[in-house]
Design an enzyme around this catalytic site. Structure first.
Site, short mmCIF file in Angstrom:
data_model
loop_
_atom_site.label_atom_id
_atom_site.label_comp_id
_atom_site.label_asym_id
_atom_site.label_seq_id
_atom_site.Cartn_x
_atom_site.Cartn_y
_atom_site.Cartn_z
N LEU A 1 0.81 -1.22 0.00
CA LEU A 1 0.00 0.00 0.00
C LEU A 1 0.84 1.26 0.00
O LEU A 1 0.44 2.29 -0.57
CB LEU A 1 -0.93 0.02 1.22
CG LEU A 1 -1.97 -1.09 1.30
CD1 LEU A 1 -2.73 -1.00 2.63
CD2 LEU A 1 -2.94 -1.01 0.13
N GLY A 2 2.00 1.21 0.65
CA GLY A 2 2.83 2.41 0.73
C GLY A 2 4.21 2.08 1.24
O GLY A 2 4.50 0.96 1.67
N THR B 1 4.07 -0.64 4.08
CA THR B 1 2.70 -0.92 4.52
C THR B 1 2.05 -1.85 3.50
O THR B 1 2.13 -1.61 2.29
CB THR B 1 1.89 0.38 4.63
OG1 THR B 1 2.57 1.28 5.51
CG2 THR B 1 0.51 0.11 5.21
N ASP C 1 0.98 14.64 12.21
CA ASP C 1 1.19 14.50 10.76
C ASP C 1 -0.15 14.47 10.03
O ASP C 1 -0.38 13.62 9.17
CB ASP C 1 2.00 13.24 10.46
CG ASP C 1 2.61 13.27 9.06
OD1 ASP C 1 2.73 14.37 8.49
OD2 ASP C 1 2.96 12.20 8.54
#
Length: 461
Positions: free
Chosen positions: A16-17, A24, A139
Site C-alpha cells: 500500500l505504501g 505498509t 502529521d
C-alpha cells in the site's frame, strides 16, 4: 523484500505504501479471512533506533485508543526470518481513498463539504487531545485522511490514519524531542521539536486550505509566516477568517483546543482583533480588557475619598449623639433596650456596612464565548450582582439618556444608564456602580464593537 506469509497468521496481498525503513501492506488474516493493514519496520541498513521508538509508540497508542474513525490495533509481531528481520504492527483495514487521491483524481470539494470534513476531523482531534494522556497526531495531511461511503450530499465517513508520528504528552515529558511531520502542514513550533494540541489544528487548517484552493500550502505565498490563501479561495469571509485563525503561526493567536475551533465553526462569527490598550476618558480608573475570547470591565474600589471621609466624620458624632440622647431619655422614661437597638445600633451597623462596601467593593462585568457575568468582589469574596446568563441571549444594548425634554416641553433628568439585555435579564451600568456619563458612553461603544450590536438610545424622565 517480498513477503508472502507473515507469522503464519497473515497472508500479504499487496503493498500500500512505503517510507524510509517502513512498508505498509494489505494482508488477510488467515483464521478470520478479514483484511488488515500490516506496517513493517525492517532492521535494514537505514534502520535507526529512533524509528523503533516511534513504531512502538504508535502501537501502544493505537492499543489505548477506541474511536470509530481511527484504525483499531489488532496485533504486534517480532519478525526474525532470514529475509525479514524487524517488527510488524497489524491494524484494521479501512477501504477508501485518501483526500490526496481524491484531489489527484480531479475531485473538488465544495465549501459545505469542507466544513463537514472539518467538523468530523475536529471531533476526532477533540477525542485525541482529551484522551489521558493527550495524544498529538503530528502529521495531519490529505494522504492521512480517508473517505468512505459517500452518499447523497454527505461527504462520507471520515477516518484519520497513520499514527506513525504520534506523540503523547506523557512521552514528551520523558525523553528526547523528535522533529517529525510534513513540510507545508507543520506549524512553526513543530519545526523546533515542540508539538502541542494546537499544532494539529494548524495541520488540519493547512489541509483544508489545500482542499479549497487545490494548491499545496508550499505553493501559496506567505506573509509573516501566514499562508496567503484568500486571493485564490472563493469562499465565505467568515470561513476564510476561521481558516486563518486555525493556521496562525503564533500559538498565542491560534485556537488552543479542537473543541473551541469546533464551537466557532458550528456557530460562525468573524474574529475580533485583540485590543488590550483601549482609550478611555481622562482620569477614569475603569479597566477594560478585550480579546478574541472575552471582554472584561473592572470597576475598582473607591478607596478613602473625600466624600467617604466626610460621611464617616458625620456618622460617628451623630451615632454617639443619638445614643446619648436615647440613654438620657431612658433615665426619665422606661425605654426598652430593643428601641435603642432599633433606632441607633441597627442604623449605625447598616451605615457602617454600606460604608465598607462603598470603599472596598469592586465590580466586574465579564462576557466570554458562553456567558455574561456581573459580580461584586471584596476581600477575596465574590457574589453575583446579577444572575449569569447565556451570551447568545444578549439581544440589545440600550443607553437611557439622563437629560432632555418630551414632546410638550417638560424637562427631566435621570442618571445615564447603560443596560445590556440578555433575554429578560438586564445588566445595568450606571452611577450605582460608580460610572459617570462619559465612562458609560465609552463602555457602550466598546461593548457594541465586541458584541457586534448597535446601541439603542432612549429618554426616560
Amino acid at each position: 523484500m517480498t513477503v508472502k506469509l507473515l507469522g503464519e497468521r497473515y497472508a500479504i496481498q499487496r503493498q500500500l505504501g512505503q517510507q524510509t525503513g517502513r512498508k505498509t501492506f494489505l494482508a488477510q488474516q488467515l483464521q478470520t479471512q478479514e483484511l488488515v493493514v500490516v506496517k513493517i519496520l525492517s532492521l535494514g541498513n537505514d534502520f535507526e533506533w529512533q524509528d523503533l521508538k516511534l513504531f512502538e509508540r504508535e502501537a501502544e497508542t493505537l492499543k489505548a485508543l477506541s474511536h470509530p474513525a481511527i484504525p483499531r490495533y489488532l496485533d504486534y509481531l517480532e519478525l526474525d526470518s532470514p529475509d525479514n528481520k524487524g517488527f510488524a504492527l497489524v491494524q484494521t483495514y479501512v477501504e477508501g481513498k485518501t483526500l490526496e487521491e481524491h484531489l489527484k483524481a480531479g475531485r473538488t470539494f465544495s465549501e459545505a463539504e469542507v466544513k463537514e470534513l472539518a467538523k468530523s476531523l475536529l471531533e476526532i482531534l477533540t477525542y485525541l487531545h482529551e484522551h489521558q494522556p493527550p495524544v498529538i497526531h503530528r502529521d495531519i495531511k490529505p494522504s492521512n485522511i480517508l473517505l468512505t461511503n459517500r452518499s447523497g450530499n454527505s461527504v462520507g465517513q471520515v477516518y484519520l490514519v497513520d499514527f506513525g508520528s504520534v506523540q503523547t504528552l506523557a512521552a514528551k515529558e520523558g525523553g528526547t524531542i523528535t522533529v517529525v511531520g510534513t513540510y507545508g502542514y507543520m506549524p512553526p513550533e513543530q519545526f523546533g521539536g515542540r508539538a502541542v494540541p494546537a499544532s494539529d489544528l494548524y495541520s488540519l487548517g493547512a489541509t483544508l486550505i489545500y482542499l479549497i484552493t487545490g494548491k499545496h500550502p508550499t505553493e501559496l505565498p506567505q506573509k509573516d509566516f501566514c499562508i496567503q490563501f484568500q486571493p485564490v479561495a472563493n469562499i465565505d469571509p467568515v470561513l476564510a477568517d476561521w481558516l486563518q485563525w486555525m493556521t496562525e503561526p503564533s500559538l498565542d493567536k491560534r485556537f488552543d483546543s479542537a473543541s473551541k475551533a469546533l464551537q466557532v465553526l458550528s456557530k460562525p462569527r468573524m474574529r475580533k482583533k485583540a485590543n488590550l490598550s483601549v482609550r478611555k476618558p481622562r482620569n477614569s480608573e475603569v479597566e477594560l480588557t478585550k480579546t478574541d475570547e472575552f471582554i472584561d470591565i473592572l470597576i475598582p474600589p473607591r478607596g478613602l475619598t473625600f466624600g467617604a471621609i466626610a460621611f464617616l466624620s458625620a456618622l460617628i458624632p451623630l451615632s454617639f449623639w443619638g445614643l446619648f440622647f436615647l440613654m438620657s431619655l431612658r433615665f426619665r422614661y422606661p425605654i426598652p433596650e430593643a428601641l435603642i437597638l432599633l433606632f441607633v445600633i441597627a442604623p449605625v451597623s447598616v451605615s457602617v456596612i454600606k460604608f465598607i462596601l462603598f470603599i472596598f467593593r469592586q465590580f466586574c462585568l465579564r462576557i466570554d464565548y458562553d456567558k455574561i457575568y456581573f459580580i461584586n468582589e471584596m476581600f477575596g469574596f465574590k457574589w453575583n450582582r446579577f444572575r449569569p446568563a447565556s451570551k447568545r441571549n444578549i439581544s440589545k444594548l440600550e443607553i437611557i439618556n439622563g437629560f432632555g425634554s418630551d414632546e410638550v416641553g417638560n424637562v427631566g433628568w435621570r442618571p445615564t444608564q447603560l443596560i445590556i439585555w440578555a433575554g429578560k435579564q438586564k445588566y445595568e451600568l450606571d452611577w450605582k456602580v460608580r460610572l459617570n456619563d462619559s465612562e458609560i458612553k465609552w463602555l457602550a461603544s466598546e461593548l457594541s464593537d465586541w458584541l457586534e450590536l448597535p446601541i439603542e438610545f432612549r429618554k426616560d424622565f
